[in-house]
Design a protein around this motif. Sequence first.
Motif, mmCIF file in Angstrom:
data_model
loop_
_atom_site.group_PDB
_atom_site.id
_atom_site.type_symbol
_atom_site.label_atom_id
_atom_site.label_comp_id
_atom_site.label_asym_id
_atom_site.label_seq_id
_atom_site.Cartn_x
_atom_site.Cartn_y
_atom_site.Cartn_z
ATOM 1 N N VAL A 1 0.827 -1.114 -0.050
ATOM 2 C CA VAL A 1 0.128 -0.062 -0.101
ATOM 3 C C VAL A 1 0.951 1.178 -0.073
ATOM 4 C CG1 VAL A 1 -1.865 1.288 1.285
ATOM 5 C CG2 VAL A 1 -1.801 -1.101 1.399
ATOM 6 N N ILE A 2 1.056 1.922 -1.212
ATOM 7 C CA ILE A 2 1.869 3.077 -1.396
ATOM 8 C C ILE A 2 1.234 4.188 -0.473
ATOM 9 C CG2 ILE A 2 2.829 4.671 -2.823
ATOM 10 C CD1 ILE A 2 3.144 2.608 -4.807
ATOM 11 N N LEU B 1 -1.943 -9.094 -6.452
ATOM 12 C CA LEU B 1 -0.979 -8.008 -6.433
ATOM 13 C C LEU B 1 -1.610 -6.522 -6.187
ATOM 14 C CD1 LEU B 1 0.559 -8.775 -10.002
ATOM 15 C CD2 LEU B 1 1.354 -9.399 -7.835
ATOM 16 N N GLY B 2 -1.151 -5.735 -5.129
ATOM 17 C CA GLY B 2 -1.446 -4.608 -4.749
ATOM 18 C C GLY B 2 -0.270 -3.384 -4.597
ATOM 19 N N SER B 3 -0.986 -2.275 -5.115
ATOM 20 C CA SER B 3 0.005 -1.187 -5.462
ATOM 21 C C SER B 3 1.038 -1.452 -6.259
ATOM 22 C CB SER B 3 0.205 -0.650 -4.023
ATOM 23 O OG SER B 3 -1.052 -0.201 -3.293
ATOM 24 N N ILE B 4 0.822 -2.160 -7.506
ATOM 25 C CA ILE B 4 2.151 -2.513 -8.263
ATOM 26 C C ILE B 4 1.499 -2.038 -9.589
ATOM 27 C CG2 ILE B 4 3.064 -4.618 -9.086
ATOM 28 C CD1 ILE B 4 2.980 -5.877 -6.510
ATOM 29 N N VAL C 1 -5.363 -4.730 -6.847
ATOM 30 C CA VAL C 1 -5.766 -4.018 -5.921
ATOM 31 C C VAL C 1 -4.964 -2.786 -6.162
ATOM 32 C CG1 VAL C 1 -6.054 -3.117 -3.649
ATOM 33 C CG2 VAL C 1 -6.478 -5.453 -4.265
ATOM 34 N N ASP C 2 -5.467 -1.535 -6.789
ATOM 35 C CA ASP C 2 -4.797 -0.327 -7.057
ATOM 36 C C ASP C 2 -3.426 -0.716 -7.771
ATOM 37 O OD1 ASP C 2 -4.136 2.193 -6.737
ATOM 38 O OD2 ASP C 2 -2.904 1.979 -4.774
ATOM 39 N N VAL C 3 -3.630 -1.255 -8.863
ATOM 40 C CA VAL C 3 -2.329 -1.553 -9.825
ATOM 41 C C VAL C 3 -2.545 -0.700 -10.913
ATOM 42 C CG1 VAL C 3 -2.349 -3.922 -9.001
ATOM 43 C CG2 VAL C 3 -3.655 -3.282 -11.084
ATOM 44 N N ASN C 4 -1.589 -0.190 -11.545
ATOM 45 C CA ASN C 4 -1.760 0.616 -12.861
ATOM 46 C C ASN C 4 -1.618 -0.348 -13.860
ATOM 47 O OD1 ASN C 4 -1.353 2.976 -11.347
ATOM 48 N ND2 ASN C 4 1.033 3.018 -11.559
ATOM 49 N N ILE C 5 -2.969 -0.463 -14.533
ATOM 50 C CA ILE C 5 -3.104 -1.265 -15.674
ATOM 51 C C ILE C 5 -4.338 -0.899 -16.183
ATOM 52 C CG2 ILE C 5 -4.717 -2.659 -14.401
ATOM 53 C CD1 ILE C 5 -3.649 -5.080 -15.858
ATOM 54 N N ARG D 1 -9.750 -0.420 -6.804
ATOM 55 C CA ARG D 1 -9.095 0.732 -6.819
ATOM 56 C C ARG D 1 -8.171 0.749 -8.074
ATOM 57 N NH1 ARG D 1 -8.301 -0.753 -1.437
ATOM 58 N NH2 ARG D 1 -5.741 -0.453 -1.731
ATOM 59 N N CYS D 2 -8.605 0.496 -9.150
ATOM 60 C CA CYS D 2 -7.811 0.398 -10.416
ATOM 61 C C CYS D 2 -8.133 1.782 -11.095
ATOM 62 C CB CYS D 2 -7.734 -0.757 -11.183
ATOM 63 S SG CYS D 2 -6.809 -2.240 -10.347
ATOM 64 N N LYS D 3 -7.330 2.897 -10.989
ATOM 65 C CA LYS D 3 -7.612 4.059 -11.583
ATOM 66 C C LYS D 3 -7.901 4.234 -12.906
ATOM 67 C CE LYS D 3 -3.430 6.165 -10.285
ATOM 68 N NZ LYS D 3 -2.995 4.885 -9.532
ATOM 69 N N PHE D 4 -7.137 3.334 -13.962
ATOM 70 C CA PHE D 4 -7.251 3.571 -15.143
ATOM 71 C C PHE D 4 -8.181 2.770 -16.106
ATOM 72 C CE2 PHE D 4 -2.537 4.437 -14.132
ATOM 73 C CZ PHE D 4 -2.635 5.689 -14.099
ATOM 74 N N ILE D 5 -8.929 1.902 -15.254
ATOM 75 C CA ILE D 5 -9.888 1.065 -15.784
ATOM 76 C C ILE D 5 -11.105 1.535 -16.142
ATOM 77 C CG2 ILE D 5 -11.087 -1.087 -15.706
ATOM 78 C CD1 ILE D 5 -8.364 -1.759 -16.045
#
Length: 502
Positions: A146-147, A175-178, A198-202, A224-228
């Motif tokens: 968790v960043i 995978l979380g915050s990765i 979870v909260d990954v940049n994808i 919490r994947c903000k780009f999806i």
Amino acid sequence: MAKRKRSSERTHNGPLVQEKRLPHLQLSDLPKDILHTIISRLPIREAVRTSVLSSHWKHIWCSRTQLEFSFRSLVRKKGANIPRSTISEYVFIQRVDAVLKQHSGIGVEKLEVDFSPLHAEHSEHIDTWVKFAIASKIKQLSFDFVIQYPSTEPYIFPFQFFYATSGSHLQSIKLGSISLKQQASIKFLVNLKTLELVDVNITDDELKVMLFNCKVLEFFGISRCKFITSLHTPHPLSPIKHLQVSQCFLLQDIELNVGLITLEYEGPLISLASPSTLRNLCIKSSDIRSSLAYIFTKLPSTLPQLEMLTLRCRELKRATLTNKGFKFLCLRHLRLELNFVSSKKRITDVLDLACLLEVAPLMESLEVHMWMNNKLGRYHKNHGELRSLHWHPHAHLKTVDVTGFYGQKDQLELSLHILRVCTMVKYMKIDPRPTVASITLDLDTNDGLCFVDGYKVARKYLLKADHRNVVQVTKVRLRDVEHVWPYKLIDPEWLALVADDE
């Protein structure tokens, strides 16, 4: 008198028998399978410490099939209030490295690292953990970092490490915050059954490629994947049976495969093309203003297999129901978590929920968890006569669980209606304490007084109307709430759920 000399011989009805001394047994004398079970129940820090007991114990801890590294398993002691800040990421890394260097990796099935804030700066160490997982042929891999600082670059998952191997042993990945910067082909996911992000940049395209390569995936969770922006299963016959989507705020639509059985969704309401195979549906959203309006207008009538429905929302608007023609003929369990608290005057009517008994004629279990405005008083006769609806017997409902019963008029009317209509109820629990409020963690001292009101009303009216002895009311008295913060009275199991969510 001379003392009699203690003899090692005793007489047992005649002849002298030499007393046998039992051998001195130690814990290490237990069979290895029992020792392995004991070690598996210890936190990882305690398990590793057993290696210094003797040469016999040196490698016993290596029998653990699960290696779980977290603040709780490496630092925190039960009952001790130790802040997370007491251990830096560098100390945490050193402890993980020390354990993995002592372990051969043989027999390990799960590697879990849950710690914040690990990020790109620690890639050298995290890469060695990934290599350990590959060499050990681990089945379950979980990295959750968790960043805490937005400016920190997340760790980039090294997909390239898997290209030299088939990776076919992996069955579960979290995978979380990765950051996931992947190539087109990810063949090592071929046997993956569980995937959680979870909260990954994808991106949408990267996710589509990943899901396409997961040929036997049964559970997929994304949070919490903000780009999806769009979530589509790669092909109509996807094996995914359980889909979990939470707080992806840019998500606009979900296209579900025909084999999906369970859907859990939390976030702003969007268009859901639910397949006819869906059996379990859980919707948690702050957007909903009326649970009844959602059930009757938003849920498609093409859910013939739906067996369990859970709905959590803010109940701030009374629904105008014009179409009650369809029924959920397979629905067995209905759970409603409704927040009625508003700064304005409440215009909703809890008694409206009675119509759900007609919509689900075969329902066996009903849960109604409410949190009411504590400014509204409990029912008195000067509030008017209690309403009674026209009804037909409901012959399948067996258990009823009502929480947040503050004794308000419409709450009492609904409870009396259920008790009157549902002729086969075996157990009806009335609890004045609101589980919904324990989830939101927003009670004040006035709520404690409402607990007492609810108990008094339930005792005066519900117990009096209970001719089958099925109603159980949780007792809350005035002396229980005086000078006591309401959370001290909340069911510990509810608060434990809140702690897990955090």
